[in-house]
Design a protein around this motif. Sequence first.
Motif, PDB file in Angstrom:
ATOM      1  N   HIS A 207       0.834  -1.198   0.000  1.00 25.66           N
ATOM      2  CA  HIS A 207       0.000   0.000   0.000  1.00 25.66           C
ATOM      3  C   HIS A 207       0.870   1.249   0.000  1.00 25.66           C
ATOM      4  O   HIS A 207       1.898   1.310   0.673  1.00 25.66           O
ATOM      5  CB  HIS A 207      -0.914   0.034   1.228  1.00 25.66           C
ATOM      6  CG  HIS A 207      -1.588   1.372   1.416  1.00 25.66           C
ATOM      7  ND1 HIS A 207      -1.099   2.340   2.278  1.00 25.66           N
ATOM      8  CD2 HIS A 207      -2.689   1.903   0.820  1.00 25.66           C
ATOM      9  CE1 HIS A 207      -1.887   3.407   2.217  1.00 25.66           C
ATOM     10  NE2 HIS A 207      -2.844   3.173   1.348  1.00 25.66           N
ATOM     11  N   ALA A 208       0.450   2.237  -0.759  1.00 25.16           N
ATOM     12  CA  ALA A 208       1.119   3.532  -0.770  1.00 25.16           C
ATOM     13  C   ALA A 208       0.071   4.595  -1.093  1.00 25.16           C
ATOM     14  O   ALA A 208      -1.056   4.284  -1.487  1.00 25.16           O
ATOM     15  CB  ALA A 208       2.245   3.563  -1.800  1.00 25.16           C
ATOM     16  N   ARG A 242      -2.991   3.494  -3.416  1.00 17.49           N
ATOM     17  CA  ARG A 242      -2.574   2.494  -4.389  1.00 17.49           C
ATOM     18  C   ARG A 242      -2.290   1.180  -3.674  1.00 17.49           C
ATOM     19  O   ARG A 242      -1.636   1.139  -2.640  1.00 17.49           O
ATOM     20  CB  ARG A 242      -1.300   2.967  -5.096  1.00 17.49           C
ATOM     21  CG  ARG A 242      -0.815   2.035  -6.215  1.00 17.49           C
ATOM     22  CD  ARG A 242       0.684   1.829  -6.109  1.00 17.49           C
ATOM     23  NE  ARG A 242       1.052   1.061  -4.924  1.00 17.49           N
ATOM     24  CZ  ARG A 242       2.289   0.877  -4.489  1.00 17.49           C
ATOM     25  NH1 ARG A 242       3.295   1.447  -5.118  1.00 17.49           N
ATOM     26  NH2 ARG A 242       2.547   0.151  -3.401  1.00 17.49           N
ATOM     27  N   PHE A 243      -2.835   0.086  -4.228  1.00 19.14           N
ATOM     28  CA  PHE A 243      -2.582  -1.259  -3.706  1.00 19.14           C
ATOM     29  C   PHE A 243      -2.023  -2.118  -4.832  1.00 19.14           C
ATOM     30  O   PHE A 243      -2.563  -2.117  -5.949  1.00 19.14           O
ATOM     31  CB  PHE A 243      -3.871  -1.909  -3.189  1.00 19.14           C
ATOM     32  CG  PHE A 243      -4.511  -1.187  -2.039  1.00 19.14           C
ATOM     33  CD1 PHE A 243      -4.179  -1.494  -0.724  1.00 19.14           C
ATOM     34  CD2 PHE A 243      -5.459  -0.199  -2.272  1.00 19.14           C
ATOM     35  CE1 PHE A 243      -4.773  -0.827   0.337  1.00 19.14           C
ATOM     36  CE2 PHE A 243      -6.064   0.470  -1.219  1.00 19.14           C
ATOM     37  CZ  PHE A 243      -5.715   0.156   0.091  1.00 19.14           C
ATOM     38  N   LEU A 244      -0.969  -2.865  -4.547  1.00 17.25           N
ATOM     39  CA  LEU A 244      -0.449  -3.801  -5.534  1.00 17.25           C
ATOM     40  C   LEU A 244      -1.354  -5.030  -5.599  1.00 17.25           C
ATOM     41  O   LEU A 244      -1.934  -5.451  -4.600  1.00 17.25           O
ATOM     42  CB  LEU A 244       0.969  -4.228  -5.169  1.00 17.25           C
ATOM     43  CG  LEU A 244       2.043  -3.138  -5.150  1.00 17.25           C
ATOM     44  CD1 LEU A 244       3.398  -3.743  -4.827  1.00 17.25           C
ATOM     45  CD2 LEU A 244       2.091  -2.396  -6.490  1.00 17.25           C
ATOM     46  N   THR A 245      -1.472  -5.601  -6.782  1.00 11.95           N
ATOM     47  CA  THR A 245      -2.277  -6.814  -6.954  1.00 11.95           C
ATOM     48  C   THR A 245      -1.432  -8.075  -6.828  1.00 11.95           C
ATOM     49  O   THR A 245      -1.979  -9.170  -6.674  1.00 11.95           O
ATOM     50  CB  THR A 245      -2.944  -6.818  -8.333  1.00 11.95           C
ATOM     51  OG1 THR A 245      -1.931  -6.881  -9.341  1.00 11.95           O
ATOM     52  CG2 THR A 245      -3.792  -5.564  -8.540  1.00 11.95           C
ATOM     53  N   ALA A 260      -9.577   2.249  -5.767  1.00  9.83           N
ATOM     54  CA  ALA A 260      -9.035   1.992  -4.436  1.00  9.83           C
ATOM     55  C   ALA A 260      -9.892   2.638  -3.358  1.00  9.83           C
ATOM     56  O   ALA A 260     -10.170   2.033  -2.320  1.00  9.83           O
ATOM     57  CB  ALA A 260      -7.603   2.496  -4.349  1.00  9.83           C
ATOM     58  N   ALA A 261     -10.335   3.868  -3.591  1.00  5.57           N
ATOM     59  CA  ALA A 261     -11.154   4.572  -2.602  1.00  5.57           C
ATOM     60  C   ALA A 261     -12.470   3.848  -2.357  1.00  5.57           C
ATOM     61  O   ALA A 261     -12.924   3.711  -1.207  1.00  5.57           O
ATOM     62  CB  ALA A 261     -11.414   6.004  -3.075  1.00  5.57           C
ATOM     63  N   ILE A 262     -13.098   3.357  -3.427  1.00  2.00           N
ATOM     64  CA  ILE A 262     -14.363   2.630  -3.293  1.00  2.00           C
ATOM     65  C   ILE A 262     -14.162   1.351  -2.495  1.00  2.00           C
ATOM     66  O   ILE A 262     -14.966   1.008  -1.615  1.00  2.00           O
ATOM     67  CB  ILE A 262     -14.944   2.324  -4.687  1.00  2.00           C
ATOM     68  CG1 ILE A 262     -15.425   3.619  -5.354  1.00  2.00           C
ATOM     69  CG2 ILE A 262     -16.082   1.306  -4.598  1.00  2.00           C
ATOM     70  CD1 ILE A 262     -15.825   3.458  -6.796  1.00  2.00           C
TER      71      ILE A 262
END
Length: 341
Positions: A207-208, A242-245, A260-262
Amino acid sequence: MSRRTTTPSNSNLYRFHRPKLPVRDTPHPLKPESELYLRNLSTHRTKRPAPPYPRAHSAAVLVALFVGRAGDIYVLLSQRAKTLRSYAGDTALPGGRIDDDDKTIEDTARREAFEEIGLPQDKSKLPMLCILDPFLAGNEVLVTPVVVLILDNTLKPVLNAPEVDTLFSHPLASFLSTTFPERAAPRGPFPEAEAHAETAAVELRYHAHHDLPWPWSRPSHPTNGAHSTTTTTTRRAVRMHRFLTGREAGGIKPIYGLTAAILIQTATIACGRPPEFPVEARGQPGLNERVAWSLRHPGKRLEEAMRREGFDAKRAALIWDKWEAGKWRAGRFQQRLPFRL
């Protein structure tokens, strides 16, 4: 995405009902925490429906959840086609703008998911859990998330190649975490959603975030006949997550921005706890303030949409100003019917 509408009225968009859904109807046995997540989502109610906004700039996305073989809750995500003119190759939720034939926000989300990834519009196979408060996208489109649960694990994907390249899944609870979720055995109703993710490099942060200055620095188009002006940035900001998959080596982009926000909001409601990271920047403006600002300083496309619809931007902005203060009354549009697990 399908054709866009110029129908001026959106008064019925938030009318819907929720059927009963016994837990025993899920394809796989639920973990205790997963059962709690579904209960929390199914009992969630927005305090009041969204105030007026141009219908042509209103959209919906479908947050399609399913129960994995180990009893965990996952969300379906797609990679947008790389040939699209906007957001090409981005990781996204299925969705799009309202059509003339859509009677509710739920209709929009279900139709778009059917057109993009082949999810059936049968509400008995995908009952709705809840509708969340809307989000304002960077292109001034107001996006409402509709959360559903997939009950049929025999579904097969029908990807719309001009719009979608790949379909995969991600654990819902991981959107509250700062570390990579554990990878389990293949899961999900779709073969594309069951592929193993590549092992992420140790040095990559799951996460960033970064903060964008607000108001946005761009030409504005006032609706009062004045000449266009250029807005200036301030010290206030809007935080983008931002999240990595774990699939980045295969060309899948991280989950970023609006998507990401949703999913952070969906996971927060489901898990009943805040994320491990600050969601908002210090002094971040609320949704109501950002929407009211856009209505008073619209971009060219939003200004044209309001003109076509005869939309009263001044009056709508005043209503949005008061929305979070609790002065916007739900009236007959309140979500009344309960949904019980």
